[in-house]
Design a protein around this motif. Structure first.
Motif, PDB file in Angstrom:
ATOM      1  N   GLU A  97      25.033  -0.271  39.006  1.00 23.41           N
ATOM      2  CA  GLU A  97      25.392  -1.528  38.212  1.00 23.41           C
ATOM      3  C   GLU A  97      24.587  -2.256  37.344  1.00 23.41           C
TER       4      GLU A  97
ATOM      5  N   HIS B 157      28.161   1.911  46.250  1.00 20.64           N
ATOM      6  CA  HIS B 157      26.889   2.002  44.925  1.00 20.64           C
ATOM      7  C   HIS B 157      27.618   2.254  43.761  1.00 20.64           C
TER       8      HIS B 157
ATOM      9  N   PRO C 169      18.479  -3.409  38.930  1.00 19.77           N
ATOM     10  CA  PRO C 169      19.915  -3.098  38.237  1.00 19.77           C
ATOM     11  C   PRO C 169      20.195  -1.748  38.117  1.00 19.77           C
ATOM     12  N   THR C 170      20.798  -0.628  37.949  1.00 21.40           N
ATOM     13  CA  THR C 170      20.214   0.601  37.729  1.00 21.40           C
ATOM     14  C   THR C 170      20.565   0.591  36.328  1.00 21.40           C
TER      15      THR C 170
ATOM     16  N   TRP D  27      31.286   0.734  39.251  1.00 21.02           N
ATOM     17  CA  TRP D  27      30.859   0.969  38.244  1.00 21.02           C
ATOM     18  C   TRP D  27      30.587  -0.866  38.543  1.00 21.02           C
ATOM     19  N   THR D  28      29.731  -1.368  39.005  1.00 21.59           N
ATOM     20  CA  THR D  28      29.449  -3.161  39.437  1.00 21.59           C
ATOM     21  C   THR D  28      28.532  -3.972  38.084  1.00 21.59           C
ATOM     22  N   ASP D  29      29.657  -4.423  37.510  1.00 20.96           N
ATOM     23  CA  ASP D  29      29.158  -5.459  36.502  1.00 20.96           C
ATOM     24  C   ASP D  29      28.639  -6.098  36.381  1.00 20.96           C
ATOM     25  N   MET D  30      27.670  -6.636  35.581  1.00 23.41           N
ATOM     26  CA  MET D  30      26.452  -7.655  35.479  1.00 23.41           C
ATOM     27  C   MET D  30      26.042  -8.181  34.548  1.00 23.41           C
TER      28      MET D  30
END
Ligand code: GAL
Length: 417
Positions: free
Chosen positions: A29, A26, A84-85, A57-60
């Motif tokens: 994000e 997780h 998103p977070t 780190w999920t990049d959006m």
């Protein structure tokens, strides 16, 4: 001793939660619009910081300067129940999301870390709602800057303009020499960014406050507002023919490459100069738009933490802590072109433009010359801002003369409220 143990227990719990977050893939994000070269370089400072703590780190990224497209994507995600977070946000947008009950309460972090004491009141008004911190301020940008190619100015005998008249004369000199005077991207938010500074120069600070914050029809319809539109027409006459739709960073590149003399843009433009290895004072100049030397029209990037089920999550808390740490505030803003959101960060690592930005911000706050940027959502709410954008852009593209633009502005603002 007891409080030490408690702190340690919380720290261990946070570390464990963060580790678990990493292990199950997780982490955080992060939705943002930092996609230009300079912006991405700055974002990497934050990514690296979190990754160093073991937080994924999920990049959006959602491209589009000023963040309009990002806000559209955000609305869709929230509507789908999949927020998103953490989300980059500006000014009144943050307040709106908080009022919708969408944001997590960050007080557990903010109080422990003393945010109230180090974040200036001008920022707190966009980060706290009903006593609850709802976002983590990253920086302070300002929009009333001009960026110039030094060699181009020197070759044409142009000194830094002090007044609107000086600036107009400089534009004429560059045009006569066959250089594009102003690099600009014709997108509504960029037109509005230019208008921030032009309106401040024509209306003065009290007029700016009355027109853009208080939405006073008299100020909106004043002769000074007509003068602001007349100045916009002069600027329109000094951009190249391919300006329409151009991204802001491509306009900055024109100044970097010597294809144009000036760009009027917020200090995120400096990130592009630095990313191209250019040095302030040698390769490029930064100065306040003539006639606004004492004022700062600011916007502050913040990360809103979307509520993930009542409590702020361990990853969100770690992200907020990382953002507010003094070392991050320096490292990030040195690259981004902005200045720290904390008042207690040293200016030692900042270049000449950054040092000036920090000094200008402190002086403007002290003398009552600090104003929220209309163009970047810090003067009025989105509906009013968008109504203003429409009129400014229509005038810039020759749909209205200045007198009509003033009338349209009054009407548009009235309808939008
Ligand atoms: C602003 C934002 C800056 C910069 C700029 C262009 O709204 O505050 O950080 O990203 O847009 O994208």
């Amino acid at each position: 001793m007891r409080s030490y143990m408690k702190t340690t227990a919380i720290a261990l719990a946070l570390t464990a939660a963060a580790g678990a977050a990493k292990a199950d893939g997780h982490g955080v994000e992060v939705l943002h619009w930092w996609t230009s070269g300079g912006e991405a370089a700055a974002l990497n400072v934050l990514k690296g910081d979190l990754e160093g703590q073991g937080i994924g780190w999920t990049d959006m990224p959602v491209a589009g300067g000023g963040g309009e497209q990002a806000m559209t994507v955000l609305r869709a995600r929230v509507t789908a129940g999949n927020a998103p977070t953490a989300v980059q946000g500006l000014g009144f947008d943050i307040i709106d999301w908080a009022n919708e009950g969408a944001l997590a309460n960050l007080n557990s972090v903010a109080i422990a870390e003393g945010w109230d004491d180090v974040i200036p009141a001008a920022l707190q008004q966009f980060a706290k709602v009903d006593g609850a911190w709802v976002s983590a301020p990253v920086n302070v940008h300002s929009t009333n800057w001009v960026w110039a190619n030094k060699a181009v100015l020197d070759a044409n005998g142009i000194a830094v303009p002090e007044t609107w008249e000086d600036f107009a004369a400089a534009l004429e000199a560059l045009a006569a020499a066959g250089v594009t005077p102003i690099a600009h991207g014709g997108q509504p938010w960029q037109d509005a960014t230019v208008f921030d500074a032009v309106a401040m120069s024509a209306l003065g600070p009290d007029g700016y406050q009355a027109a853009f914050v208080d939405l006073d029809p008299e100020a909106l319809g004043s002769d000074a507002m007509k003068e602001a539109f007349d100045r916009m027409a002069v600027i329109r006459a000094n951009v190249d023919e391919n300006f329409s739709g151009r991204d802001w960073n491509l306009a900055t590149a024109m100044v970097i490459n010597g294809e144009a003399g000036f760009q009027m843009m917020g200090d995120w433009a400096k990130g592009e100069f630095l990313n191209a290895d250019k040095v302030p004072g040698e390769d490029f100049l930064c100065f306040r738009f003539p006639g606004t030397q004492d004022q700062v029209t600011f916007n502050a990037d913040q990360f809103m933490m979307f509520d993930q089920g009542g409590e702020v999550s361990a990853e969100q808390a770690a992200l907020a802590t990382a953002i507010l740490s003094p070392s991050f505030q320096s490292a990030f803003n040195v690259v981004k072109g902005s200045v720290p959101a904390r008042t207690d960060v040293s200016n030692a690592d900042f270049d000449a433009c950054g040092k000036q930005g920090m000094a200008d911000l402190a002086a403007a706050a002290e003398s009552g010359n600090l104003y929220g940027s209309m163009a970047h959502g810090h003067a009025n709410e989105a509906s009013v801002k968008n109504a203003m954008y429409d009129v400014i852009t229509a005038h810039f593209n020759g749909e209205f003369d200045s007198e009509t633009a003033v009338d349209e502005l009054i009407t548009a603002v009235e309808i939008a409220q």
